[in-house]
Write an enzyme that holds these catalytic residues in place. Sequence first.
Site, PDB file in Angstrom:
ATOM      1  N   HIS A 152      12.120  34.658  39.692  1.00 59.65           N
ATOM      2  CA  HIS A 152      11.470  35.578  38.751  1.00 59.65           C
ATOM      3  C   HIS A 152      12.446  36.724  38.493  1.00 59.65           C
ATOM      4  O   HIS A 152      12.842  37.434  39.435  1.00 59.65           O
ATOM      5  CB  HIS A 152      10.149  36.087  39.325  1.00 59.65           C
ATOM      6  CG  HIS A 152       9.124  35.009  39.424  1.00 59.65           C
ATOM      7  ND1 HIS A 152       8.413  34.743  40.565  1.00 59.65           N
ATOM      8  CD2 HIS A 152       8.711  34.113  38.492  1.00 59.65           C
ATOM      9  CE1 HIS A 152       7.594  33.714  40.338  1.00 59.65           C
ATOM     10  NE2 HIS A 152       7.764  33.315  39.091  1.00 59.65           N
TER      11      HIS A 152
ATOM     12  N   GLU B 237      12.155  40.446  39.847  1.00 56.24           N
ATOM     13  CA  GLU B 237      11.969  40.683  41.283  1.00 56.24           C
ATOM     14  C   GLU B 237      13.351  40.969  41.881  1.00 56.24           C
ATOM     15  O   GLU B 237      14.008  40.109  42.465  1.00 56.24           O
ATOM     16  CB  GLU B 237      11.273  39.470  41.902  1.00 56.24           C
ATOM     17  CG  GLU B 237       9.901  39.273  41.265  1.00 56.24           C
ATOM     18  CD  GLU B 237       9.141  38.049  41.757  1.00 56.24           C
ATOM     19  OE1 GLU B 237       9.614  37.381  42.698  1.00 56.24           O
ATOM     20  OE2 GLU B 237       8.077  37.764  41.185  1.00 56.24           O
TER      21      GLU B 237
ATOM     22  N   HIS C 215      11.094  36.612  47.026  1.00 55.83           N
ATOM     23  CA  HIS C 215      10.366  37.190  45.875  1.00 55.83           C
ATOM     24  C   HIS C 215       9.896  38.595  46.221  1.00 55.83           C
ATOM     25  O   HIS C 215       9.920  39.021  47.378  1.00 55.83           O
ATOM     26  CB  HIS C 215       9.119  36.346  45.562  1.00 55.83           C
ATOM     27  CG  HIS C 215       9.427  35.012  44.947  1.00 55.83           C
ATOM     28  ND1 HIS C 215       9.113  34.690  43.650  1.00 55.83           N
ATOM     29  CD2 HIS C 215      10.031  33.918  45.470  1.00 55.83           C
ATOM     30  CE1 HIS C 215       9.507  33.447  43.395  1.00 55.83           C
ATOM     31  NE2 HIS C 215      10.060  32.960  44.483  1.00 55.83           N
TER      32      HIS C 215
ATOM     33  N   GLU D 283       7.587  36.885  50.272  1.00 53.48           N
ATOM     34  CA  GLU D 283       7.266  38.063  49.445  1.00 53.48           C
ATOM     35  C   GLU D 283       7.639  39.309  50.252  1.00 53.48           C
ATOM     36  O   GLU D 283       7.103  39.533  51.337  1.00 53.48           O
ATOM     37  CB  GLU D 283       5.766  38.087  49.108  1.00 53.48           C
ATOM     38  CG  GLU D 283       5.267  36.865  48.354  1.00 53.48           C
ATOM     39  CD  GLU D 283       5.670  36.864  46.881  1.00 53.48           C
ATOM     40  OE1 GLU D 283       6.123  37.918  46.370  1.00 53.48           O
ATOM     41  OE2 GLU D 283       5.525  35.798  46.241  1.00 53.48           O
TER      42      GLU D 283
HETATM   43  O1  LIG Z   1       2.646  38.944  42.556  1.00 53.79           O
HETATM   44  C1  LIG Z   1       2.384  37.900  41.975  1.00 53.79           C
HETATM   45  O2  LIG Z   1       1.326  37.728  41.352  1.00 53.79           O
HETATM   46  C2  LIG Z   1       3.343  36.751  42.022  1.00 53.79           C
HETATM   47  C3  LIG Z   1       4.483  36.910  42.994  1.00 53.79           C
HETATM   48  C4  LIG Z   1       5.192  35.572  43.009  1.00 53.79           C
HETATM   49  O3  LIG Z   1       6.047  35.353  42.210  1.00 53.79           O
HETATM   50  N1  LIG Z   1       4.730  34.692  43.895  1.00 53.79           N
HETATM   51  C5  LIG Z   1       5.146  33.338  43.878  1.00 53.79           C
HETATM   52  C6  LIG Z   1       4.451  32.604  44.975  1.00 53.79           C
HETATM   53  C7  LIG Z   1       4.892  31.178  45.010  1.00 53.79           C
HETATM   54  C8  LIG Z   1       4.130  30.335  46.004  1.00 53.79           C
HETATM   55  O4  LIG Z   1       2.904  30.201  45.833  1.00 53.79           O
HETATM   56  O5  LIG Z   1       4.775  29.816  46.941  1.00 53.79           O
HETATM   57  C9  LIG Z   1       4.779  32.736  42.520  1.00 53.79           C
HETATM   58  O6  LIG Z   1       3.715  33.087  41.990  1.00 53.79           O
HETATM   59  O7  LIG Z   1       5.549  31.947  42.016  1.00 53.79           O
HETATM   60 ZN   LIG Z   2       8.099  35.828  42.294  1.00 52.91          ZN
END
Ligand SMILES: O=C(O)CCC(=O)N[C@@H](CCC(=O)O)C(=O)O
Ligand SMILES: [Zn+2]
Length: 348
Positions: A70, A73, A165, A229
């Site tokens: 992303h 980020e 992330h 995260e």
């Molecule tokens: O803060 C958010 O809403 C999204 C943060 C983020 O990019 N999280 C990843 C998590 C991926 C996973 O579920 O392993 C995403 O949403 O891609």
């Molecule tokens: Zn992300």
Amino acid sequence: MKASDCLFDAHADWLVNTLANCTNPLPEVKTQLPDGTRAIRRAVGVLELCPPTDRPNPNHEALIISAGVHGNETAPIEVLNGLVTELLNGQWTLACPVLLILGNPPAMLAGDRFIDANMNRLFHGAHGKEEYHGLPEAARAQFLEEACRQFAAQHPHNLCHYDLHTAIRPSRREKFALYPFVAGREVPRAQCDFLLEAGVETLLLQHREGTTFSSFSSSVLKAESFTVELGKVRPFGQNDLSRFTGISTALRRRMSGLPPVPPTPPRDHLAVFEVVHEIINSGDSFRFHVPDDVANFTEYAPGTLIWEDAEMEYRVGHSPESIVFPNRNVPVGQRVGLLIRPRQSLGA
Ligand SMILES: O=C(O)CCC(=O)N[C@@H](CCC(=O)O)C(=O)O
Ligand SMILES: [Zn+2]
């Protein structure tokens, strides 16, 4: 000539080189560091580094470390770029093969999560779907899968992938990791210790295979993979990097082959959650009742209405559930958020 001058433009570091060439098909460049480490810039934002074969790899492992899947980020991108700069400057010696990835350079330059499509929904083959045909992010996801496949073929044993992330919302648990679902797989203790070493004290177990980068590497490459995260999204230059020393110290330790450190806090300190319900945008009549500014891990009481559409509604079950990644602005069919609850043990 310095190794970095050969891999990047003179006086540029990896990040500057990646942003400056984000839409250029850069040729592969190979060089050798003064200590014999082989360095290959496979493409824009893709670096492979391999120590000489006679150097011990005390942890017997190979690492894929990615950031910038992303584009907005930025803190993990700065962390990873900092480690590359130290390594190329000879500040420490690489002990294991590493594939380092800045995922979505055009989105990084734009300061956006993505340009045309959320790249972290395009892995595990999803880049081939009709709806993504011709999108640069689909081509990039396919390219990254192939680069990882080749790396995994050369280094199949003890392959780990950390996809770094930061989150859109604030979080009641600042740092947390997601463990992709693979049937029958349990989280190894050593991985829990590594997360704690990195200051990540919360682990969320996914409930099904997905189309994220970590799900791909976990399911297809059999890597021990995590989406990590590390804090909140901020633009380049606005990150308080002192909040990211845990991950950078822990990754430097792994890359330089130092032994694991005993977990402080102790291992039991890792709070483990599991997914109870995945909220999906079901279309025109979908209504999401979680406010836009709610923090990750905000808890809802039993019976709270979370979402509804013309056909059904979802209310919290018999015990409280917490929301993670609430985001109503996603295309139909995609994840609006996860409802989770504590899990007593890892079962490992
Ligand atoms: O803060 C958010 O809403 C999204 C943060 C983020 O990019 N999280 C990843 C998590 C991926 C996973 O579920 O392993 C995403 O949403 O891609
Ligand atoms: Zn992300």
